[in-house]
Design a protein around this motif. Structure first.
Motif, PDB file in Angstrom:
ATOM      1  N   VAL A 181     -33.703 121.545  52.578  1.00 26.67           N
ATOM      2  CA  VAL A 181     -34.142 120.306  53.211  1.00 26.67           C
ATOM      3  C   VAL A 181     -34.544 119.253  52.167  1.00 26.67           C
ATOM      4  CG1 VAL A 181     -36.618 120.783  53.628  1.00 26.67           C
ATOM      5  CG2 VAL A 181     -35.286 119.517  55.318  1.00 26.67           C
ATOM      6  N   ARG A 182     -35.025 119.722  51.018  1.00 25.22           N
ATOM      7  CA  ARG A 182     -35.318 118.804  49.912  1.00 25.22           C
ATOM      8  C   ARG A 182     -34.701 119.358  48.631  1.00 25.22           C
ATOM      9  NH1 ARG A 182     -39.390 118.350  53.547  1.00 25.22           N
ATOM     10  NH2 ARG A 182     -40.001 120.457  52.982  1.00 25.22           N
ATOM     11  N   TYR A 191     -31.834 111.023  57.145  1.00 31.05           N
ATOM     12  CA  TYR A 191     -32.198 111.633  55.862  1.00 31.05           C
ATOM     13  C   TYR A 191     -31.950 113.139  55.852  1.00 31.05           C
ATOM     14  CZ  TYR A 191     -36.087 112.426  59.002  1.00 31.05           C
ATOM     15  OH  TYR A 191     -36.814 112.764  60.116  1.00 31.05           O
ATOM     16  N   GLN A 214     -35.840 123.429  66.232  1.00 29.01           N
ATOM     17  CA  GLN A 214     -35.912 122.196  65.422  1.00 29.01           C
ATOM     18  C   GLN A 214     -36.451 121.059  66.269  1.00 29.01           C
ATOM     19  OE1 GLN A 214     -35.757 122.083  62.399  1.00 29.01           O
ATOM     20  NE2 GLN A 214     -34.721 123.998  61.912  1.00 29.01           N
ATOM     21  N   THR A 260     -40.824 122.406  66.675  1.00 29.70           N
ATOM     22  CA  THR A 260     -41.378 121.078  66.506  1.00 29.70           C
ATOM     23  C   THR A 260     -40.977 120.196  67.677  1.00 29.70           C
ATOM     24  OG1 THR A 260     -41.230 121.256  64.104  1.00 29.70           O
ATOM     25  CG2 THR A 260     -41.290 119.076  64.970  1.00 29.70           C
ATOM     26  N   PRO A 320     -43.874 114.984  64.469  1.00 32.67           N
ATOM     27  CA  PRO A 320     -43.581 114.228  63.239  1.00 32.67           C
ATOM     28  C   PRO A 320     -43.312 112.748  63.509  1.00 32.67           C
ATOM     29  CG  PRO A 320     -42.388 116.289  63.247  1.00 32.67           C
ATOM     30  CD  PRO A 320     -42.961 116.121  64.629  1.00 32.67           C
ATOM     31  N   GLN A 378     -42.890 110.476  60.771  1.00 35.02           N
ATOM     32  CA  GLN A 378     -41.999 110.136  59.637  1.00 35.02           C
ATOM     33  C   GLN A 378     -42.324 108.798  58.981  1.00 35.02           C
ATOM     34  OE1 GLN A 378     -40.708 112.749  58.853  1.00 35.02           O
ATOM     35  NE2 GLN A 378     -39.828 113.856  60.575  1.00 35.02           N
ATOM     36  N   ASP A 388     -45.479 115.048  60.323  1.00 37.40           N
ATOM     37  CA  ASP A 388     -44.747 115.008  59.049  1.00 37.40           C
ATOM     38  C   ASP A 388     -44.486 113.532  58.707  1.00 37.40           C
ATOM     39  OD1 ASP A 388     -44.507 117.767  59.278  1.00 37.40           O
ATOM     40  OD2 ASP A 388     -42.380 117.737  59.780  1.00 37.40           O
ATOM     41  N   ILE A 444     -42.567 110.885  55.673  1.00 37.49           N
ATOM     42  CA  ILE A 444     -41.745 110.707  54.474  1.00 37.49           C
ATOM     43  C   ILE A 444     -42.078 109.362  53.843  1.00 37.49           C
ATOM     44  CG2 ILE A 444     -39.378 110.407  53.615  1.00 37.49           C
ATOM     45  CD1 ILE A 444     -38.419 112.196  55.918  1.00 37.49           C
ATOM     46  N   PHE A 453     -44.067 114.045  52.420  1.00 35.30           N
ATOM     47  CA  PHE A 453     -42.953 114.305  51.503  1.00 35.30           C
ATOM     48  C   PHE A 453     -42.457 113.014  50.867  1.00 35.30           C
ATOM     49  CE2 PHE A 453     -42.682 117.080  55.256  1.00 35.30           C
ATOM     50  CZ  PHE A 453     -42.875 118.313  54.659  1.00 35.30           C
ATOM     51  N   LYS A 454     -41.986 113.141  49.623  1.00 36.08           N
ATOM     52  CA  LYS A 454     -41.223 112.041  49.022  1.00 36.08           C
ATOM     53  C   LYS A 454     -39.801 112.167  49.537  1.00 36.08           C
ATOM     54  CE  LYS A 454     -42.281 113.377  44.886  1.00 36.08           C
ATOM     55  NZ  LYS A 454     -42.222 113.585  43.450  1.00 36.08           N
ATOM     56  N   SER A 509     -36.072 112.628  49.733  1.00 32.96           N
ATOM     57  CA  SER A 509     -35.198 113.338  48.810  1.00 32.96           C
ATOM     58  C   SER A 509     -33.754 113.196  49.314  1.00 32.96           C
ATOM     59  CB  SER A 509     -35.655 114.801  48.793  1.00 32.96           C
ATOM     60  OG  SER A 509     -34.771 115.607  48.097  1.00 32.96           O
TER      61      SER A 509
HETATM   62  N1  SAH Z   1     -36.907 119.527  63.108  1.00 37.40           N
HETATM   63  C1  SAH Z   1     -38.162 119.289  62.557  1.00 37.40           C
HETATM   64  C2  SAH Z   1     -38.303 119.694  61.107  1.00 37.40           C
HETATM   65  C3  SAH Z   1     -37.365 119.174  60.111  1.00 37.40           C
HETATM   66  S1  SAH Z   1     -37.621 119.535  58.437  1.00 37.40           S
HETATM   67  C4  SAH Z   1     -38.488 117.857  62.847  1.00 37.40           C
HETATM   68  O1  SAH Z   1     -37.670 117.079  63.228  1.00 37.40           O
HETATM   69  O2  SAH Z   1     -39.632 117.504  62.697  1.00 37.40           O
HETATM   70  C5  SAH Z   1     -39.359 119.239  58.226  1.00 37.40           C
HETATM   71  C6  SAH Z   1     -39.722 117.918  57.642  1.00 37.40           C
HETATM   72  O3  SAH Z   1     -39.125 117.757  56.382  1.00 37.40           O
HETATM   73  C7  SAH Z   1     -39.258 116.715  58.421  1.00 37.40           C
HETATM   74  O4  SAH Z   1     -40.071 116.441  59.520  1.00 37.40           O
HETATM   75  C8  SAH Z   1     -39.314 115.634  57.384  1.00 37.40           C
HETATM   76  O5  SAH Z   1     -40.583 115.041  57.324  1.00 37.40           O
HETATM   77  C9  SAH Z   1     -39.058 116.381  56.090  1.00 37.40           C
HETATM   78  N2  SAH Z   1     -37.717 116.063  55.560  1.00 37.40           N
HETATM   79  C10 SAH Z   1     -36.526 116.339  56.120  1.00 37.40           C
HETATM   80  N3  SAH Z   1     -35.526 115.871  55.347  1.00 37.40           N
HETATM   81  C11 SAH Z   1     -36.102 115.278  54.270  1.00 37.40           C
HETATM   82  C12 SAH Z   1     -35.614 114.600  53.107  1.00 37.40           C
HETATM   83  N4  SAH Z   1     -34.317 114.414  52.924  1.00 37.40           N
HETATM   84  N5  SAH Z   1     -36.518 114.146  52.224  1.00 37.40           N
HETATM   85  C13 SAH Z   1     -37.834 114.328  52.402  1.00 37.40           C
HETATM   86  N6  SAH Z   1     -38.361 114.936  53.470  1.00 37.40           N
HETATM   87  C14 SAH Z   1     -37.509 115.417  54.401  1.00 37.40           C
END
Ligand code: SAH
Ligand code: SF4
Ligand code: F3S
Length: 465
Positions: free
Chosen positions: A79-80, A192, A230, A263, A290, A292, A330, A332, A361-362, A364
């Motif tokens: 994911v990152r 993303y 998810q 989630t 989340p 975001q 969550d 970003i 999260f930063k 990515s």
């Molecule tokens: N399906 C869930 C979880 C996804 S992954 C949802 O939609 O909430 C968990 C978290 O990782 C996401 O909610 C997002 O904040 C973060 N994430 C996903 N892709 C990312 C990326 N490319 N860069 C940084 N953070 C990311």
């Protein structure tokens, strides 16, 4: 076994997996040890529990010691970006062990392997890796493993048809609280996110299969379950049930005291689900929702399909109707083109929503996603600076949210003992807040009432009553 759809892996295939596992036990399993290492989310951890379940049927026993392991497998996440570097590093580090013990089997599976360019690279770079597979081959693990035991090297990453496995064993890490998958995959394509590409299309289990699994778990003594997907609130079974229907069906399951889920996506959070949370006494007063970003311009670029106003409307509704609800999220920072003003809007929503906790999260860039191709990628130093400011802001929100509880009494499901200083029990309230309390007796697995007297880092502190 009712209502099977074409999405279900056939009963014969599952039976074949279980029979192969038993055959391996007879021929190879005696005295063998395994390590399954998970790198991802709860879905990834649950897949690892399935792998462990199959390995244990094969006669393999768990170990923490790499030197005594006969099989080591990494279940990866992508994911990152940093996840990739870590996995390649950890796989590389096994070479020495494999040189010393050529019978050691090394495997890599999971989301990162589902990216074909990455699994190809790993396969070429580390010739000592015996087994590579993606997210859609879990039920074929015994057959692949048997071939590896006979000397073959296997890489199997199929295009995602999007299937549902029922009837695979699981060896669960906790005996108190556990996860139950309700749906697989994701169709949201947030710009993303790599998950829809490595987990395939959304498909939902039948509600009867979910109920059977939970009843089984209750019989084994589990008191808390977390329903996983998810995006759980886009659950839709072949016979027309939605996610709230699962909650109504499970609320009366004898022995299950707490039902959690994650989630939830804000765009699909229905009135019916809020009603279920309000009405059902075993459904916890916590939601992971989340956000975001707090900027409508960024939310649009992220393809999240809601505005900050809609998000705040949901927060207000939840707070109005679900007693003492806590909301986690969550976030970003540094999404392409994010300005200081956009970032301010994120800080603003953190303050207004009063999140109890936030995973931050930063941004990515992930190859193959829409956002990775966008102009206006943000410099690492800016992302870093924003993350720092955001974390301070979130810590402030957590503190504020915790202070409300001082002087109140809450029911804690005790998860374990922490014996660093004085012996402390710890566990969670229904709303997911962690509480520590002094106790000489190990109360793990019990529900106890605790009077909250203070704050311990980002958690609560109290005394047994
Ligand atoms: N399906 C869930 C979880 C996804 S992954 C949802 O939609 O909430 C968990 C978290 O990782 C996401 O909610 C997002 O904040 C973060 N994430 C996903 N892709 C990312 C990326 N490319 N860069 C940084 N953070 C990311
Ligand atoms: Fe990724 Fe969005 Fe799906 Fe969550 S809802 S897994 S962030 S695409
Ligand atoms: Fe989970 Fe990571 Fe896959 S977050 S779904 S293990 S990419």
């Amino acid at each position: 076994m009712t209502n099977r759809t074409r999405l279900h892996i056939s009963d014969e295939a599952i039976q074949h997996a279980n029979e192969t596992a038993k055959r391996i036990r007879e021929q190879y399993g005696a005295g063998k040890r395994y390590i399954v290492e998970s790198y991802g989310c709860q879905m990834n951890a649950h897949d690892s529990e399935r792998l462990r379940g199959m390995l244990e049927i094969m006669g393999y026993a768990p170990t923490d010691n790499k030197n005594e392991a006969d099989f080591i497998i990494f279940n990866t996440c992508c994911v990152r970006e940093h996840a990739e570097k870590r996995v390649f590093g950890n796989v590389g580090a096994l070479k020495k062990l494999k040189d010393e013990k050529p019978s050691l089997i090394v495997g890599v599976c999971g989301c990162m392997m589902q990216q074909k360019a990455v699994s190809d690279r790993l396969y070429k770079r580390f010739p000592f890796v015996d087994l590579i597979f993606g997210t859609n081959e879990l039920h074929e693990f015994p057959q692949m493993f048997e071939k590896v035991l006979m000397g073959e090297r296997i890489k199997r990453v199929q295009d995602l048809e999007g299937e549902i496995p029922e009837g695979l064993p699981a060896s669960r890490t906790s005996t108190l609280s556990t996860n139950v998958v309700v749906m697989y995959g994701c169709d949201n394509f947030c710009s993303y996110c790599i998950v829809p590409y490595v987990r395939g299309r959304e498909r939902s289990r039948e509600i009867s299969d979910i109920i059977d699994e939970v009843k089984q778990l209750a019989k084994q003594g589990y008191k808390e379950i977390t329903l996983l997907g998810q995006n759980v609130n886009s659950y839709k079974s072949a016979d027309g049930h939605d996610f709230a229907d699962i909650l109504y069906a499970l609320n009366d399951c004898e022995g299950i005291r707490r039902i959690r889920f994650m989630t939830s996506h804000p765009k699909d959070l229905s009135e019916k689900l809020i009603d279920a949370m309000t009405n059902l006494d075993h459904v916890c007063n916590h939601i992971h929702l989340p956000v975001q970003s707090g900027s409508d311009r960024i939310l649009k670029l992220m393809n999240r399909k809601y505005t900050s106003a809609h998000y705040m409307h949901l927060v207000d509704e939840l707070r109005k109707r679900v007693k003492d609800i806590e909301i986690t999220t969550d976030i970003i920072v540094g999404f392409p083109t994010e300005t200081d003003e956009d970032f301010e809007a994120t800080l603003d929503i953190v303050k207004r929503a009063e999140f109890s906790a936030a995973f931050t999260f930063k941004y990515s860039p992930r190859t193959g996603t829409a956002a990775a191709k966008m102009d206006g990628q943000i410099a690492e130093a800016v992302k870093k600076q924003r993350l720092k400011i955001l974390n301070e802001c979130c810590a402030e929100a957590t503190k504020k949210s915790n202070e409300k509880y001082i002087g109140t009494i809450g029911e804690v499901f005790v998860e374990g003992m922490d014996a660093r200083d004085i012996p402390l029990g710890y566990g969670r309230l229904g709303n997911f807040k962690t509480v520590y309390f002094p106790t000489d007796r190990d109360l793990t697995g019990q529900f106890v009432n605790v009077k909250i007297t203070g704050i311990k880092n980002s958690s609560l502190f109290g005394e047994l009553i």
